[in-house]
Design a protein around this motif. Sequence first.
Motif, PDB file in Angstrom:
ATOM      1  N   GLU A 126       0.833  -1.201   0.000  1.00  0.00           N
ATOM      2  CA  GLU A 126       0.000   0.000   0.000  1.00  0.00           C
ATOM      3  C   GLU A 126       0.865   1.247   0.000  1.00  0.00           C
ATOM      4  OE1 GLU A 126      -3.679   2.143   2.445  1.00  0.00           O
ATOM      5  OE2 GLU A 126      -2.876   0.209   3.129  1.00  0.00           O
TER       6      GLU A 126
ATOM      7  N   TYR B  85      -4.185  -5.206  -4.290  1.00  0.00           N
ATOM      8  CA  TYR B  85      -5.368  -4.460  -3.869  1.00  0.00           C
ATOM      9  C   TYR B  85      -6.395  -5.381  -3.215  1.00  0.00           C
ATOM     10  CZ  TYR B  85      -3.257  -1.062  -7.013  1.00  0.00           C
ATOM     11  OH  TYR B  85      -2.376  -0.214  -7.618  1.00  0.00           O
TER      12      TYR B  85
ATOM     13  N   ILE C 175      -8.675  -2.941  -0.474  1.00  0.00           N
ATOM     14  CA  ILE C 175      -8.909  -1.526  -0.785  1.00  0.00           C
ATOM     15  C   ILE C 175      -9.346  -1.405  -2.240  1.00  0.00           C
ATOM     16  CG2 ILE C 175      -7.298  -0.647   0.936  1.00  0.00           C
ATOM     17  CD1 ILE C 175      -5.229  -0.298  -1.207  1.00  0.00           C
TER      18      ILE C 175
END
Length: 325
Positions: A120, A190, A195
């Motif tokens: 991230e 992801y 997210i």
Amino acid sequence: MVDSNACTAWRLFHLNWIPIALMGGVLLLGVALCGFSFEPVAATIPTAIAAVLALIAYLYAFAKADRADPKLIFSLGAISQLLFVATIMGPLTYVAGTANWPLQDHALLVIDRTLGMDPEWIARYVNDHDWLEGLLVRGYGLIKWLLLLITIALPLTSRFVRLQVFVFAFSLALIVTLVISAFVPAIGTYYGLEIDPAQFSSLDTSMYARQMNDIVALRDGSLRYLEMFKLTGIVSFPSFHAASAALYMWALWPVRGIGGLAAALNLLMIAATPVIGAHYMIDVIGGVALAAISIWLSKYLLETLAPSSSAQAAQPPAALVPALD
């Protein structure tokens, strides 16, 4: 071809058909067992081109005999073999994806964070630097162009044996990647982070979106019709993009005027893999390690198998089989 280097490469060229035939056989078996079908034109065109190139290389070699130019033979032959590999590998990843083993995104994410590399943070950093994102998109797309460069640069510089070792290592790395990916499936960073990639407004997440859609469709059984030119990479661990970059660097490194530039471009491709390909860092590490093992194993196997012709009896092994540089 009277040069010992070219003669050795010619025998290695024949051996390189073995892993290609193995992958082709597994693909046909997998397609039959898993109920896949193909869009006929897209599946036929690259296969036909590869077959024609191989036929030309063999006809030219036998017609010209000792007067044949090995640069032409091995360039056409390598393009043919790698085109076969590229045509087979796409559908094979989808066959492997039907194994439906539990997704390992959580485990891969835990490994990344244990190593101190949070995907991230990487995505947010690149998202905040538009110039870097554009550079990585271009780097990620180099995989096909650098492969083509190898099939031209190595024959032109008379590195015939090195070219054959590369083709074998490339095929071997792909086979191992497909086997591992069947048992360690994952969708991407992801998904693992839970997210929405849309929050990274400056990142190109189209590759991830296509990958996720295809993996989900494969696992629920709704995707069984394959269009060759629309297939996307659905392998996470190990990253074949990273493995390819490492193999390319090894192949082109000794070529004067190209090796250094190729290394820089391949490092860029590796750097792009976690972001544009939504790969975990452990995927990248695994891909590079796989490339190194594949090169070592290919050199060992081919050095063992190459001196198998009758010419071996007439020449000392050292003279017949030069070092696989």
